[in-house]
Design a protein around this motif. Structure first.
Motif, PDB file in Angstrom:
ATOM      1  N   GLY A 287       0.988  15.403  32.301  1.00  0.00           N
ATOM      2  CA  GLY A 287       0.533  16.757  32.612  1.00  0.00           C
ATOM      3  C   GLY A 287       1.472  17.444  33.580  1.00  0.00           C
ATOM      4  N   SER A 288       1.055  18.614  34.040  1.00  0.00           N
ATOM      5  CA  SER A 288       1.930  19.444  34.865  1.00  0.00           C
ATOM      6  C   SER A 288       2.248  18.804  36.214  1.00  0.00           C
ATOM      7  CB  SER A 288       1.286  20.816  35.087  1.00  0.00           C
ATOM      8  OG  SER A 288      -0.002  20.659  35.662  1.00  0.00           O
ATOM      9  N   ILE A 289       1.328  17.962  36.744  1.00  0.00           N
ATOM     10  CA  ILE A 289       1.594  17.378  38.066  1.00  0.00           C
ATOM     11  C   ILE A 289       1.833  15.869  38.007  1.00  0.00           C
ATOM     12  CG2 ILE A 289       0.320  19.184  39.269  1.00  0.00           C
ATOM     13  CD1 ILE A 289      -1.941  17.138  39.716  1.00  0.00           C
ATOM     14  N   GLY A 290       1.781  15.286  36.793  1.00  0.00           N
ATOM     15  CA  GLY A 290       2.022  13.856  36.669  1.00  0.00           C
ATOM     16  C   GLY A 290       1.248  13.262  35.510  1.00  0.00           C
ATOM     17  N   ARG A 291       1.192  11.936  35.433  1.00  0.00           N
ATOM     18  CA  ARG A 291       0.449  11.256  34.373  1.00  0.00           C
ATOM     19  C   ARG A 291      -1.018  11.197  34.771  1.00  0.00           C
ATOM     20  NH1 ARG A 291       1.261   8.857  29.763  1.00  0.00           N
ATOM     21  NH2 ARG A 291       0.053   7.062  29.077  1.00  0.00           N
ATOM     22  N   MET A 292      -1.888  11.774  33.936  1.00  0.00           N
ATOM     23  CA  MET A 292      -3.284  11.958  34.318  1.00  0.00           C
ATOM     24  C   MET A 292      -4.234  11.512  33.213  1.00  0.00           C
ATOM     25  SD  MET A 292      -3.541  16.120  33.986  1.00  0.00           S
ATOM     26  CE  MET A 292      -2.181  16.397  35.113  1.00  0.00           C
ATOM     27  N   ALA A 293      -5.459  11.196  33.621  1.00  0.00           N
ATOM     28  CA  ALA A 293      -6.541  10.893  32.688  1.00  0.00           C
ATOM     29  C   ALA A 293      -7.822  11.482  33.279  1.00  0.00           C
ATOM     30  CB  ALA A 293      -6.701   9.387  32.485  1.00  0.00           C
ATOM     31  N   THR A 294      -8.675  12.034  32.417  1.00  0.00           N
ATOM     32  CA  THR A 294      -9.956  12.586  32.863  1.00  0.00           C
ATOM     33  C   THR A 294     -11.044  11.577  32.564  1.00  0.00           C
ATOM     34  OG1 THR A 294      -9.141  14.819  32.417  1.00  0.00           O
ATOM     35  CG2 THR A 294     -11.515  14.560  32.720  1.00  0.00           C
ATOM     36  N   VAL A 295     -11.819  11.245  33.588  1.00  0.00           N
ATOM     37  CA  VAL A 295     -12.786  10.151  33.496  1.00  0.00           C
ATOM     38  C   VAL A 295     -14.118  10.601  34.089  1.00  0.00           C
ATOM     39  CG1 VAL A 295     -10.962   8.401  33.617  1.00  0.00           C
ATOM     40  CG2 VAL A 295     -12.089   9.164  35.722  1.00  0.00           C
ATOM     41  N   ALA A 296     -15.147   9.763  33.920  1.00  0.00           N
ATOM     42  CA  ALA A 296     -16.451  10.029  34.516  1.00  0.00           C
ATOM     43  C   ALA A 296     -16.991   8.742  35.113  1.00  0.00           C
ATOM     44  CB  ALA A 296     -17.426  10.578  33.472  1.00  0.00           C
ATOM     45  N   ASP A 297     -17.693   8.861  36.236  1.00  0.00           N
ATOM     46  CA  ASP A 297     -18.317   7.686  36.846  1.00  0.00           C
ATOM     47  C   ASP A 297     -19.609   7.346  36.093  1.00  0.00           C
ATOM     48  OD1 ASP A 297     -20.438   9.248  37.844  1.00  0.00           O
ATOM     49  OD2 ASP A 297     -19.566   9.424  39.842  1.00  0.00           O
ATOM     50  N   PRO A 298     -20.304   6.267  36.445  1.00  0.00           N
ATOM     51  CA  PRO A 298     -21.483   5.856  35.681  1.00  0.00           C
ATOM     52  C   PRO A 298     -22.599   6.898  35.622  1.00  0.00           C
ATOM     53  CG  PRO A 298     -20.681   3.999  36.950  1.00  0.00           C
ATOM     54  CD  PRO A 298     -19.895   5.190  37.392  1.00  0.00           C
ATOM     55  N   GLU A 299     -22.683   7.798  36.599  1.00  0.00           N
ATOM     56  CA  GLU A 299     -23.696   8.855  36.546  1.00  0.00           C
ATOM     57  C   GLU A 299     -23.202  10.106  35.833  1.00  0.00           C
ATOM     58  OE1 GLU A 299     -26.345   9.999  39.541  1.00  0.00           O
ATOM     59  OE2 GLU A 299     -26.624   7.982  40.360  1.00  0.00           O
ATOM     60  N   GLY A 300     -21.935  10.100  35.410  1.00  0.00           N
ATOM     61  CA  GLY A 300     -21.412  11.226  34.638  1.00  0.00           C
ATOM     62  C   GLY A 300     -20.587  12.222  35.414  1.00  0.00           C
ATOM     63  N   ALA A 301     -20.345  11.981  36.714  1.00  0.00           N
ATOM     64  CA  ALA A 301     -19.495  12.897  37.488  1.00  0.00           C
ATOM     65  C   ALA A 301     -18.059  12.784  36.999  1.00  0.00           C
ATOM     66  CB  ALA A 301     -19.578  12.554  38.974  1.00  0.00           C
ATOM     67  N   VAL A 302     -17.498  13.918  36.591  1.00  0.00           N
ATOM     68  CA  VAL A 302     -16.172  13.960  35.994  1.00  0.00           C
ATOM     69  C   VAL A 302     -15.103  14.187  37.061  1.00  0.00           C
ATOM     70  CG1 VAL A 302     -14.695  15.180  34.337  1.00  0.00           C
ATOM     71  CG2 VAL A 302     -17.122  14.805  33.823  1.00  0.00           C
ATOM     72  N   PHE A 303     -13.991  13.481  36.968  1.00  0.00           N
ATOM     73  CA  PHE A 303     -12.858  13.707  37.844  1.00  0.00           C
ATOM     74  C   PHE A 303     -11.596  13.303  37.092  1.00  0.00           C
ATOM     75  CE2 PHE A 303     -14.593   9.523  38.674  1.00  0.00           C
ATOM     76  CZ  PHE A 303     -13.519   8.671  38.868  1.00  0.00           C
ATOM     77  N   THR A 304     -10.455  13.660  37.637  1.00  0.00           N
ATOM     78  CA  THR A 304      -9.169  13.340  37.019  1.00  0.00           C
ATOM     79  C   THR A 304      -8.403  12.406  37.945  1.00  0.00           C
ATOM     80  OG1 THR A 304      -9.068  15.395  35.753  1.00  0.00           O
ATOM     81  CG2 THR A 304      -6.995  14.280  36.163  1.00  0.00           C
ATOM     82  N   ILE A 305      -7.832  11.370  37.366  1.00  0.00           N
ATOM     83  CA  ILE A 305      -6.953  10.481  38.124  1.00  0.00           C
ATOM     84  C   ILE A 305      -5.521  10.809  37.718  1.00  0.00           C
ATOM     85  CG2 ILE A 305      -8.607   8.623  38.557  1.00  0.00           C
ATOM     86  CD1 ILE A 305      -7.544   7.164  36.088  1.00  0.00           C
TER      87      ILE A 305
END
Length: 258
Positions: free
Chosen positions: A234-252
């Motif tokens: 991606g534009s700022i580096g190698r990224m993946a979009t994920v979600a924690d067990p309760e469904g909160a979404v974030f990008t690493i």
């Protein structure tokens, strides 16, 4: 390793927090994912802990009251020198203030608001707690980006409330504006049109720095979370979009050059 325990200029992202149903299970997930430890947060916020890395506070996690059923999502907080005045500006510019401004003990004052497109964000007037105190190392917030339908109208809202300068990417098929303060990029607006998830609507995305995006995406799954968008450049580096067990979404993301 960059120290970040300084007072941010108004408008700069300064903190991220998450409110969940299962506080203990969520602490376990992020502890095993990022190596976070936890300290009690302000009592005024109910059951609430601050995530700590290398002795520095990096994020907050609280527990929803049992009778509340709000979307489980990471919330980006933008700094302000005057929470009451910023809340008034949010309302006058077409946004909504849902909570506060209210005191968080000696830590500071906060409010939870949404922009005219419905994206939720917080504002934080720092007192003793200045915000995220560590940056530039895995397990810390590294970027914040508003995912919205189109950027032109909502950019005017953030410019009016926080005084951002905006810099648009000139492209026929890429709707992206960088938000700058004092010439420095601090966040971005990303218009994704119909690609916006129907069940989420416009939302602020928190990016956490990692050492190896692919490895950490696999770790998220091992710990009971989900991968929503596999690792990609991606534009700022190698990224993946994920979600924690309760469904909160974030990008690493492993930032370019990190």
């Amino acid at each position: 390793m960059t120290e970040a325990a300084t007072r941010r200029p108004p408008g700069a992202p300064c903190w991220v927090s998450l409110i969940v149903h299962g506080l203990t299970a969520t602490q376990e997930f992020y502890s095993r994912l990022f190596g976070w430890e936890f300290l009690p947060g302000p009592e005024q916020l109910g059951p609430y802990v601050r995530a700590v890395l290398r002795g520095k506070e990096v994020a907050g996690i609280g527990q929803l009251p049992p009778d509340r059923h709000l979307p489980i999502a990471w919330t980006t907080y933008l700094a302000t020198d005057d929470a009451r005045a910023t809340a008034e500006a949010i309302r006058s510019c077409g946004g909504t203030v849902a909570v506060g401004p209210l005191d968080a003990g000696d830590a500071g004052r906060l409010a939870i608001a949404s922009d005219p497109g419905g994206a939720v964000f917080g504002i934080w007037q720092a007192a003793e707690h200045l915000g995220t105190a560590l940056a530039g190392t895995p397990g810390t917030p590294v970027w914040n980006e508003l995912m919205t339908r189109e950027t032109s109208s909502v950019a005017k809202f953030y410019q009016a409330v926080f005084g951002f300068e905006t810099e648009a990417v000139v492209s026929a098929d890429f709707d992206y504006q960088t938000l700058r303060l004092q010439g420095r990029p601090v966040a971005a607006l990303h218009g994704v049109g119909h690609a916006l998830p129907r069940d989420r609507g416009p939302h602020w995305m928190t990016y956490f720095q990692v050492a190896d995006t692919d490895e950490m995406a696999a770790r998220v799954v091992e710990l009971g979370g989900h991968v929503l968008q596999p690792a990609r450049e991606g534009s700022i580096g190698r990224m993946a979009t994920v979600a924690d067990p309760e469904g909160a979404v974030f990008t690493i993301v492993r930032p370019t050059g990190a």
